[in-house]
Design an enzyme around this catalytic site. Sequence first.
Site, PDB file in Angstrom:
ATOM      1  CB  ALA A  50      -0.942   0.007   1.201  1.00 29.45           C
ATOM      2  CE1 TYR A  52       0.087   1.730  -4.515  1.00 34.78           C
ATOM      3  CE2 TYR A  52       0.238   3.880  -5.537  1.00 34.78           C
ATOM      4  CZ  TYR A  52      -0.508   2.785  -5.170  1.00 34.78           C
ATOM      5  OH  TYR A  52      -1.845   2.746  -5.462  1.00 34.78           O
ATOM      6  CD  GLU A  59      12.257  -7.535 -13.335  1.00 32.17           C
ATOM      7  OE1 GLU A  59      11.469  -7.466 -12.360  1.00 32.17           O
ATOM      8  OE2 GLU A  59      12.091  -6.872 -14.374  1.00 32.17           O
ATOM      9  CB  CYS A  94      12.145  -0.778 -13.461  1.00 36.31           C
ATOM     10  SG  CYS A  94      12.895  -1.357 -11.917  1.00 36.31           S
TER      11      CYS A  94
END
Length: 140
Positions: A50, A52, A59, A94
Amino acid sequence: MKKEAEEQGLIEKALEARRKAYVPYSHFHVGAALETETGEVFLGCNVENASYGAANCAERTAFFKAVSEGHRKFRRIAIVGGFLDSIEDYCMPCGICRQVMVEFGDLHEFQVILAKSSEDYQVYRLEELLPHAFLPSALE
C-alpha cells in the site's frame, strides 16, 4: 536447439513465478527466473505494498533470494509480465532492476530474456539494456 530448450525452460519457470505475484494495486503480474553460473534457478515475483515505495520487482526478488543463498554470479534471467492472464507485450525491467543486474551479471555476457510465452521471446545482452552503466569499478 539445446540453447532454445534451455531458454524455454527458464521462461516456463518465470511464468510459474508470475502466478505467485502479490499485486492488489496494479494487477500487473511479473515473474522472473534467474539462472546462476552453476545452473541453479531462483524465482521471483513482484510484491506490492500500500506504501508504493515499499514494493519490490520480480527481478530483484529473484536476485535477492539468490544472493541470500550465497550466489554472486549469474548467466541470465527470464522475465514475463502482464495483466491477469494476458501477456500482450515484452516486459522490460525497470532501471533499478537493470542496475542490480549490472552488480551481479557481466555487462557483455549476462542475458535478459523477455517473453510473452515460451515460444515468443527476445534475448538481449545486459549492455543493450543499460548502455553507459554505472559499474562497481567507478567506486575504485
